[in-house]
Design a protein around this motif. Structure first.
Motif, PDB file in Angstrom:
ATOM      1  N   GLU A 149     -15.483 -12.486 -17.065  1.00 23.00           N
ATOM      2  CA  GLU A 149     -15.547 -11.490 -16.002  1.00 23.00           C
ATOM      3  C   GLU A 149     -14.880 -11.993 -14.732  1.00 23.00           C
ATOM      4  O   GLU A 149     -14.116 -11.277 -14.085  1.00 23.00           O
ATOM      5  CB  GLU A 149     -16.996 -11.093 -15.713  1.00 23.00           C
ATOM      6  CG  GLU A 149     -17.733 -10.484 -16.896  1.00 23.00           C
ATOM      7  CD  GLU A 149     -18.559 -11.507 -17.641  1.00 23.00           C
ATOM      8  OE1 GLU A 149     -18.139 -12.684 -17.713  1.00 23.00           O
ATOM      9  OE2 GLU A 149     -19.629 -11.128 -18.154  1.00 23.00           O
ATOM     10  N   HIS A 154     -10.234  -8.726 -18.995  1.00 24.19           N
ATOM     11  CA  HIS A 154     -10.209  -7.378 -19.571  1.00 24.19           C
ATOM     12  C   HIS A 154      -9.229  -6.473 -18.838  1.00 24.19           C
ATOM     13  O   HIS A 154      -8.781  -5.469 -19.378  1.00 24.19           O
ATOM     14  CB  HIS A 154     -11.611  -6.764 -19.540  1.00 24.19           C
ATOM     15  CG  HIS A 154     -12.194  -6.674 -18.177  1.00 24.19           C
ATOM     16  ND1 HIS A 154     -12.613  -7.776 -17.458  1.00 24.19           N
ATOM     17  CD2 HIS A 154     -12.423  -5.603 -17.364  1.00 24.19           C
ATOM     18  CE1 HIS A 154     -13.079  -7.386 -16.284  1.00 24.19           C
ATOM     19  NE2 HIS A 154     -12.960  -6.080 -16.204  1.00 24.19           N
ATOM     20  N   LYS A 192     -21.692  -1.808  -7.296  1.00 25.66           N
ATOM     21  CA  LYS A 192     -20.406  -1.131  -7.465  1.00 25.66           C
ATOM     22  C   LYS A 192     -20.161  -0.092  -6.376  1.00 25.66           C
ATOM     23  O   LYS A 192     -19.006   0.179  -6.017  1.00 25.66           O
ATOM     24  CB  LYS A 192     -20.344  -0.476  -8.851  1.00 25.66           C
ATOM     25  CG  LYS A 192     -20.178  -1.467  -9.987  1.00 25.66           C
ATOM     26  CD  LYS A 192     -20.071  -0.755 -11.325  1.00 25.66           C
ATOM     27  CE  LYS A 192     -19.804  -1.716 -12.456  1.00 25.66           C
ATOM     28  NZ  LYS A 192     -19.705  -1.037 -13.768  1.00 25.66           N
ATOM     29  N   THR A 199     -14.765  -3.226 -11.800  1.00 24.19           N
ATOM     30  CA  THR A 199     -15.101  -2.422 -12.980  1.00 24.19           C
ATOM     31  C   THR A 199     -16.223  -3.090 -13.781  1.00 24.19           C
ATOM     32  O   THR A 199     -17.029  -2.414 -14.405  1.00 24.19           O
ATOM     33  CB  THR A 199     -13.873  -2.241 -13.878  1.00 24.19           C
ATOM     34  OG1 THR A 199     -13.354  -3.529 -14.244  1.00 24.19           O
ATOM     35  CG2 THR A 199     -12.784  -1.456 -13.150  1.00 24.19           C
ATOM     36  N   GLU A 200     -16.251  -4.412 -13.760  1.00 26.16           N
ATOM     37  CA  GLU A 200     -17.337  -5.190 -14.353  1.00 26.16           C
ATOM     38  C   GLU A 200     -17.795  -6.203 -13.314  1.00 26.16           C
ATOM     39  O   GLU A 200     -16.980  -6.928 -12.749  1.00 26.16           O
ATOM     40  CB  GLU A 200     -16.882  -5.923 -15.621  1.00 26.16           C
ATOM     41  CG  GLU A 200     -16.580  -5.007 -16.786  1.00 26.16           C
ATOM     42  CD  GLU A 200     -17.824  -4.341 -17.354  1.00 26.16           C
ATOM     43  OE1 GLU A 200     -18.928  -4.894 -17.172  1.00 26.16           O
ATOM     44  OE2 GLU A 200     -17.681  -3.275 -17.983  1.00 26.16           O
ATOM     45  N   ARG A 262     -21.681 -10.913 -24.271  1.00 25.54           N
ATOM     46  CA  ARG A 262     -21.072  -9.582 -24.283  1.00 25.54           C
ATOM     47  C   ARG A 262     -19.710  -9.711 -24.974  1.00 25.54           C
ATOM     48  O   ARG A 262     -19.037 -10.736 -24.858  1.00 25.54           O
ATOM     49  CB  ARG A 262     -20.903  -9.032 -22.862  1.00 25.54           C
ATOM     50  CG  ARG A 262     -22.215  -8.908 -22.118  1.00 25.54           C
ATOM     51  CD  ARG A 262     -22.123  -8.018 -20.901  1.00 25.54           C
ATOM     52  NE  ARG A 262     -21.236  -8.549 -19.875  1.00 25.54           N
ATOM     53  CZ  ARG A 262     -20.918  -7.895 -18.757  1.00 25.54           C
ATOM     54  NH1 ARG A 262     -21.398  -6.685 -18.552  1.00 25.54           N
ATOM     55  NH2 ARG A 262     -20.129  -8.441 -17.859  1.00 25.54           N
ATOM     56  N   GLN A 265     -14.536  -4.770 -25.380  1.00 30.15           N
ATOM     57  CA  GLN A 265     -14.119  -3.667 -26.242  1.00 30.15           C
ATOM     58  C   GLN A 265     -12.680  -3.238 -25.931  1.00 30.15           C
ATOM     59  O   GLN A 265     -12.101  -3.637 -24.926  1.00 30.15           O
ATOM     60  CB  GLN A 265     -15.070  -2.490 -26.059  1.00 30.15           C
ATOM     61  CG  GLN A 265     -16.531  -2.828 -26.304  1.00 30.15           C
ATOM     62  CD  GLN A 265     -16.794  -3.264 -27.724  1.00 30.15           C
ATOM     63  OE1 GLN A 265     -16.700  -2.473 -28.657  1.00 30.15           O
ATOM     64  NE2 GLN A 265     -17.147  -4.542 -27.906  1.00 30.15           N
ATOM     65  N   ASP A 267     -11.556  -0.549 -24.802  1.00 31.69           N
ATOM     66  CA  ASP A 267     -11.407   0.187 -23.546  1.00 31.69           C
ATOM     67  C   ASP A 267     -11.676  -0.674 -22.319  1.00 31.69           C
ATOM     68  O   ASP A 267     -11.711  -0.170 -21.198  1.00 31.69           O
ATOM     69  CB  ASP A 267     -12.333   1.413 -23.538  1.00 31.69           C
ATOM     70  CG  ASP A 267     -13.815   1.039 -23.613  1.00 31.69           C
ATOM     71  OD1 ASP A 267     -14.143  -0.168 -23.689  1.00 31.69           O
ATOM     72  OD2 ASP A 267     -14.657   1.964 -23.609  1.00 31.69           O
ATOM     73  N   SER A 269     -14.448  -2.319 -21.676  1.00 27.69           N
ATOM     74  CA  SER A 269     -15.878  -2.442 -21.372  1.00 27.69           C
ATOM     75  C   SER A 269     -16.453  -3.672 -22.079  1.00 27.69           C
ATOM     76  O   SER A 269     -15.841  -4.240 -22.984  1.00 27.69           O
ATOM     77  CB  SER A 269     -16.629  -1.186 -21.812  1.00 27.69           C
ATOM     78  OG  SER A 269     -16.553  -1.025 -23.224  1.00 27.69           O
ATOM     79  N   TYR A 270     -17.635  -4.063 -21.628  1.00 28.52           N
ATOM     80  CA  TYR A 270     -18.322  -5.229 -22.187  1.00 28.52           C
ATOM     81  C   TYR A 270     -19.574  -4.755 -22.918  1.00 28.52           C
ATOM     82  O   TYR A 270     -20.466  -4.174 -22.309  1.00 28.52           O
ATOM     83  CB  TYR A 270     -18.718  -6.203 -21.085  1.00 28.52           C
ATOM     84  CG  TYR A 270     -17.587  -7.052 -20.539  1.00 28.52           C
ATOM     85  CD1 TYR A 270     -17.556  -8.423 -20.755  1.00 28.52           C
ATOM     86  CD2 TYR A 270     -16.554  -6.493 -19.792  1.00 28.52           C
ATOM     87  CE1 TYR A 270     -16.540  -9.220 -20.245  1.00 28.52           C
ATOM     88  CE2 TYR A 270     -15.528  -7.273 -19.275  1.00 28.52           C
ATOM     89  CZ  TYR A 270     -15.532  -8.645 -19.510  1.00 28.52           C
ATOM     90  OH  TYR A 270     -14.522  -9.415 -19.006  1.00 28.52           O
ATOM     91  N   LYS A 271     -19.642  -5.021 -24.218  1.00 27.23           N
ATOM     92  CA  LYS A 271     -20.765  -4.578 -25.034  1.00 27.23           C
ATOM     93  C   LYS A 271     -21.787  -5.712 -25.181  1.00 27.23           C
ATOM     94  O   LYS A 271     -21.439  -6.807 -25.636  1.00 27.23           O
ATOM     95  CB  LYS A 271     -20.268  -4.169 -26.420  1.00 27.23           C
ATOM     96  CG  LYS A 271     -21.369  -3.739 -27.384  1.00 27.23           C
ATOM     97  CD  LYS A 271     -20.782  -3.446 -28.755  1.00 27.23           C
ATOM     98  CE  LYS A 271     -21.861  -3.045 -29.762  1.00 27.23           C
ATOM     99  NZ  LYS A 271     -21.275  -2.804 -31.106  1.00 27.23           N
TER     100      LYS A 271
END
Length: 287
Positions: A149, A154, A192, A199-200, A262, A265, A267, A269-271
Motif C-alpha cells: 500500500e 496497485h 478518505k 484509494t487504499e 490482503r 485484485q 481492479d 482493490s485489496y481483498k
C-alpha cells in the motif's frame, strides 16, 4: 533516548523484532513485530497445498530481503515456518543497498521456477519488485511482499500487482471499534474524506491513530504526568480500538493482534484473506 531519560514512548511504525529484545522498559508498540510479516503466508499456502495442490514439503521458495534489521527479521520468521513444513528454499538473496535493481534474483527465479516468491525491502523495494516483475514478466503461483500500500503498487504497476499477497497490520473491515473513531470501516471512510487522494489507506496511518488512543488511555489511568506512573499505566494497557486489540508483552510489543493479509485484485482493490479459500490461486496475470 527513551531509556536514558525515562520517557515513555508509544510508537506506531517501528516493527523490527530487535527493538523488543534489548530489555527496554519505556518503549511500547501497537503493531505486530516484523517476524510475522511474511511468515503467515506460508501457513496459508501450506493449507492450500494440503487441500489439493501438492505436499507442503514439495513447495519451493525464492526470496530476497533488504540487508537491514527489519527485513532480516522478516526473513527469520520465514525460515522458521519454512522449516516447520520442510519447504525448500532455492533462492535466498540479499537485495542491493539502494534497492534499485533485483533483476539478478528474478533471473534466477525464472530459471528455477519456485512456487513462491517472497520479498521485503520497504516501500522502495516493493516498487522495484513490482516494476521488474512486470518488466521481466515473472509468473509464479504465489507472490508476496511487504509495503504494497505504501508503495502504491496497485496504482503504479497494476499489471504485476494483480494477485500479490500483501501483509498488513490492519484491515478496514475488522469487527473492532472504540468510542472515538467508531469501527474500522468508519475510521477508513473518515480518513478518505479528509485525504481523498488515497484509494487504499496504508495501515501505517491507522496504527498511528491507535498509538494516540493508547497514550490517551494511559494518561487517564495514571492520572498523572509522572513518567514512571505513565510507563506503568502503558504496561497495563488492555483495550480494544478500531485498529484491533492492544495488550503489551513485558518487552513492549503488542501481543493481542495478528498480522493480516490482503490480495490485490484486477481492479486495484485489496481483498482481505483469512484462509486459503479466500485467495485467488494460482496468481493469474496478463502482462
Amino acid at each position: 533516548v527513551t531509556e536514558k531519560f525515562g520517557v515513555p514512548m508509544v510508537e506506531a511504525e517501528g516493527a523490527s523484532r530487535s527493538l523488543f529484545t534489548q530489555g527496554y522498559k519505556y518503549m511500547f508498540a501497537v503493531l505486530s513485530t516484523s517476524e510475522y510479516y511474511l511468515a503467515p503466508v506460508l501457513d496459508i499456502i501450506a493449507q492450500r497445498a494440503k487441500a489439493g495442490w501438492k505436499s507442503p514439503s514439495d513447495l519451493r521458495i525464492g526470496m530476497a530481503f533488504e540487508n537491514d534489521g527489519f527485513s532480516l527479521d522478516v526473513r527469520a520468521g520465514v525460515l522458521d515456518v519454512a522449516k516447520k513444513y520442510n519447504m525448500k528454499i532455492v533462492i535466498d538473496d540479499k537485495l542491493p543497498a539502494d534497492l534499485s535493481d533485483m533483476s539478478a534474483t528474478l533471473t534466477k527465479f525464472k530459471a528455477l521456477k519456485p512456487d513462491i516468491l517472497l520479498i521485503s525491502g520497504h516501500s522502495k523495494g516493493a516498487a522495484t519488485a513490482a516494476r521488474q516483475i512486470e518488466e521481466m514478466k515473472i509468473q509464479a503461483p504465489v507472490i508476496a511482499y511487504t509495503h504494497c500500500e505504501a508503495a502504491k503498487v496497485h496504482e503504479k504497476f497494476p499489471k504485476s500487482a494483480v494477485g500479490v499477497m500483501c501483509p498488513t497490520q490492519w484491515l478496514d473491515n475488522l469487527p473492532k471499534q472504540d468510542k472515538y473513531f467508531g469501527d474500522a470501516a468508519k475510521w477508513n471512510a473518515d480518513f478518505k474524506k479528509v485525504h481523498p487522494s488515497y484509494t487504499e489507506v496504508p495501515y501505517q496511518t491507522a496504527q498511528a491513530s491507535a498509538a494516540v488512543l493508547v497514550f490517551k488511555d494511559a494518561f487517564e489511568r495514571a492520572n498523572s504526568f509522572d513518567q514512571v506512573k505513565v510507563r506503568d499505566a502503558l504496561a497495563a494497557t488492555d483495550m480494544e480500538t478500531f485498529y484491533g486489540d492492544i495488550r503489551f508483552a513485558p518487552e513492549g510489543n503488542n501481543i493481542a493482534k495478528p498480522m493480516f493479509y490482503r490480495q490485490i485484485q484486477a481492479d486495484g482493490s485489496y481483498k482481505p484473506i483469512v484462509t486459503y479459500e479466500d485467495m485467488d490461486f494460482p496468481r493469474k496475470v496478463n502482462y
